[in-house]
Write an enzyme that holds these catalytic residues in place. Sequence first.
Site: not given
Length: 407
Positions: A223, A239, A261, A289, A311, A351
């Site tokens: 970040r 996201f 989000d 979305n 992300d 992730c």
Amino acid sequence: MRKYAKFYLTPKGERAARTGHPWVFGEEVTKVEGIYENGDLVDVVTPKGKYLGTGFVNDTSKIRVRIISTNTNDKFDEAFWERRLRYALDYRLTVMGEQDFKCCRLIFGEADMFPGLTVDRFNDLLVTQTLSLGIEVRKQMIFELLIKILREMGQEIRGLFERNDVKIRRLEGLDENKHWFETELLPNPGAVTTEIVENGIHYTVDVENGQKTGFFLDQKYNRQAIAKIAKGKHVLDCFTHTGSFALNAAQGGAASVTAVDISEEAVQMADHNAKINGYDKVMHGLKANVFDLLSELFNKHSHEYDLIILDPPAFTKSGSTVKNAIRGYKEINLKAMKLLPRGGYLATCSCSHFMKEEFFVQMLHDAAKDANVSLRQIEARQQAPDHPILWNVPETYYLKFYIFQVV
């Protein structure tokens, strides 16, 4: 004479154990000598009976033994666990520094030789997730030692909340639950929310209802990297969850930030965090979305954003769904590359451990080719060092993070 039951391994299991991998799968056990109960400590040995290590056994799990030591002299008493906890905490204090030690992952499972255990610290609250039976049956001792050591270090801890509301516990024969950990050391924890400061930005964290343990700590320094390039940019943070990348962009001097989000609660939390940090005139949340929004912007031939951050949650949690995940990652990255003007910036990550680095890199190559752009790499990053990567345990490496200029 050792008191533990012996588990004889296949040559394949022996090779894995000798390289330092702590997991012994059920099919790697050929013979058992001795009596044990699930959750007990057992020894694992070579086909010829030579000692390899000691770990927690659980016949319910695919991972039948989780090795915690390869030292025959270890006594697995309270002093053993206290030493191991101090080692983990000293490491965090060293690599994170005093300020970031107040908000970091204190225990990262196998990377700290606490198989299946996660402990996150959010200021005065600890949040744990226990995913192995061996730790579950010892958690009272481990958690009380952890609180005691932190207080000795001068760290104020108000409560410890257990976030065991994950389906993976059922694979260990454990039930799902979430509640305060009860101990005389922490008589009245009070509220399930607390305030944290990360990179100079304030957040309200809800340890009971937030995703995972309440806040994603692994992107802390990624970040900061976004803040460095955000000045004057119009930013689309996809996201967004609690708005953390968006807030760092705003702190870096972004001209505008849209935090997207699909969750209404996430958008409300992002807006709340923008307000308490004084960025509500620059940053606003948008419930949408991401896949649909990127398509809509593309169809409008929009080039209003010159920094896009992707992300997403893990699109795959098993090896069998990797191909579908690659398609999902490619779709959002391809659309983002097409939306950005030449000279715009893209931050993108995965992730999921199963989305291996070579898969992610190839996907980015393919997306850039299809978008007819070139990627100028600014940085390639990973998870923060409070989520250490143990080289002999590839499962501990999961976060891939890239920043590009699209040229």
